[in-house]
Enzyme design. Sequence first.
Site, mmCIF file in Angstrom:
data_model
loop_
_atom_site.group_PDB
_atom_site.id
_atom_site.type_symbol
_atom_site.label_atom_id
_atom_site.label_comp_id
_atom_site.label_asym_id
_atom_site.label_seq_id
_atom_site.Cartn_x
_atom_site.Cartn_y
_atom_site.Cartn_z
ATOM 1 N N GLU A 71 -11.501 -0.072 -9.008
ATOM 2 C CA GLU A 71 -12.511 -0.418 -7.987
ATOM 3 C C GLU A 71 -13.786 0.363 -8.234
ATOM 4 O OE1 GLU A 71 -11.358 -0.899 -3.904
ATOM 5 O OE2 GLU A 71 -13.225 -0.036 -3.149
ATOM 6 N N HIS B 144 -11.868 -3.514 5.216
ATOM 7 C CA HIS B 144 -10.484 -3.778 5.620
ATOM 8 C C HIS B 144 -10.393 -3.901 7.140
ATOM 9 C CE1 HIS B 144 -9.433 -1.613 1.693
ATOM 10 N NE2 HIS B 144 -9.050 -2.864 1.536
ATOM 11 N N GLY B 145 -9.418 -4.641 7.607
ATOM 12 C CA GLY B 145 -9.149 -4.698 9.037
ATOM 13 C C GLY B 145 -9.823 -5.879 9.729
ATOM 14 N N SER C 277 -10.621 -9.624 2.566
ATOM 15 C CA SER C 277 -11.015 -11.035 2.559
ATOM 16 C C SER C 277 -10.350 -11.889 3.618
ATOM 17 C CB SER C 277 -10.744 -11.629 1.176
ATOM 18 O OG SER C 277 -11.571 -11.000 0.252
ATOM 19 N N THR D 84 -4.960 -8.709 7.121
ATOM 20 C CA THR D 84 -5.245 -8.806 8.562
ATOM 21 C C THR D 84 -4.872 -10.172 9.156
ATOM 22 O OG1 THR D 84 -6.980 -7.144 8.409
ATOM 23 C CG2 THR D 84 -7.125 -8.671 10.260
ATOM 24 N N SER E 221 0.859 -1.189 0.000
ATOM 25 C CA SER E 221 0.000 0.000 0.000
ATOM 26 C C SER E 221 0.897 1.242 0.000
ATOM 27 C CB SER E 221 -0.871 -0.003 1.256
ATOM 28 O OG SER E 221 -0.017 0.086 2.394
ATOM 29 N N ASN F 278 -7.527 -10.418 -1.579
ATOM 30 C CA ASN F 278 -6.610 -9.619 -0.751
ATOM 31 C C ASN F 278 -6.651 -10.047 0.715
ATOM 32 O OD1 ASN F 278 -6.301 -8.199 -3.107
ATOM 33 N ND2 ASN F 278 -6.633 -6.197 -2.184
ATOM 34 N N ASP G 288 -1.228 -1.607 -3.934
ATOM 35 C CA ASP G 288 -2.576 -1.728 -3.378
ATOM 36 C C ASP G 288 -3.134 -0.315 -3.144
ATOM 37 O OD1 ASP G 288 -4.738 -3.082 -2.291
ATOM 38 O OD2 ASP G 288 -3.844 -3.296 -0.294
ATOM 39 N N HIS G 289 -4.329 -0.053 -3.627
ATOM 40 C CA HIS G 289 -5.025 1.228 -3.406
ATOM 41 C C HIS G 289 -4.208 2.476 -3.746
ATOM 42 C CE1 HIS G 289 -8.601 -0.559 -1.667
ATOM 43 N NE2 HIS G 289 -7.822 -1.337 -0.947
HETATM 44 P P1 13P Z 1 -8.023 -7.628 5.125
HETATM 45 O O1 13P Z 1 -7.986 -6.502 6.088
HETATM 46 O O2 13P Z 1 -9.309 -8.408 5.200
HETATM 47 O O3 13P Z 1 -6.864 -8.539 5.245
HETATM 48 O O4 13P Z 1 -7.998 -7.025 3.659
HETATM 49 C C1 13P Z 1 -6.804 -6.560 3.082
HETATM 50 C C2 13P Z 1 -7.050 -5.829 1.819
HETATM 51 O O5 13P Z 1 -8.106 -5.885 1.225
HETATM 52 C C3 13P Z 1 -5.928 -5.022 1.279
HETATM 53 O O6 13P Z 1 -6.314 -4.245 0.183
#
Ligand code: 13P
Length: 342
Positions: free
Chosen positions: A142, A189-190, A225, A269, A50, A266, A83-84
């Site tokens: 996205e 996320h998280g 995910s 977490t 990220s 993805n 990422d993002h």
């Molecule tokens: P998690 O927080 O579910 O692991 O997702 C990570 C994610 O989507 C990173 O872009």
Amino acid sequence: MPLVSMRQLLDEASKGGYGVGAFNVNNMEQIQSIMEAARETQSPVIIQASRGARAYSQDRFLYHLMQAAAELYPEIPTVLHLDHGNSPETCQSAIEMGFTSVMMDGSLMPDGKTPASFEYNVEVTRKVVEMAHAKGVTVEGEIGCLGGIEDGHGAGGDGLSHLTDPDQAVEFVEKTGVDALAIAIGTSHGAYKFTAKPTGETLKMETLIEIHRRLPNTHLVMHGSSSVPKELQDIVNQYGGKLKPTWGVPVEETQLGIRNGVRKINVDTDNRLAITGAIRKVLMEKPEEFDPRSYMKPARDAMKKVVAERMVQFGQAGHAKDYAPLSLEEMRKRYQSEAVTA
Ligand code: 13P
């Protein structure tokens, strides 16, 4: 083997009917965990960073660590993905640094928090597709916004506020030419995704299935995910952590997604939890320890175990040697000829 194109990995995953985990990294140990898991399970792999990770690792450390991964694990097709990305400029800097794939997240404004208009999203994503494909680099877009927040990026709130509209998804893919599409189906996320095991009310798998029905040739991406396993939460809490009870995305739901066009999954977490639990355990059980290796090694092993498990569950295990990777130059020519015939 040099770092490879994500588009090729996802095309191959589509042919084989499996998904590929995209695991977030910030440091050497996380990269090592993933590469060891990939070797053990013979999996192609996507490693993603990220903006926060790029800042933490000063970019160049990350880049050279990834070069080391490609050198030490030549049999593993490995993608380095942004990422993002929050703006075309961020994506451009990643491409210049050697990322082989970028995400332009135009679902949010450049502040990474405010939901953007459809027109803005199309405009910035289209711009990144032009810039990236000219170098053979893959683009993920996205549509709809994830809930939660990660590394300072995210719409916040629960995952149900900005779900993807299937009609808009079709229009977005047609107008931008993205290689892969992240959709919002209720995940965030998280660690705190759901307050109970998700049902059809909170995790909208039927929306995903409908989007796949409308866009059968688009590689879908599931963000947020992690399955947030109770065993990993328990280890953290057993050794002094204070996680509140929470639920993630059950692996069987992700597998349902994979049967319906999801090619990139993805996960961050779950690995964070595994690392934190392992470090807490050592520090609590052996308070006399002060050599960082005494807790970083178990942390690396714990993350490797989670990643290897996901590689098997997502189906990518055993597919590392199915195909010869194309160079980014070959991908560039492919995109160019598609543009000519389009
Ligand atoms: P998690 O927080 O579910 O692991 O997702 C990570 C994610 O989507 C990173 O872009």
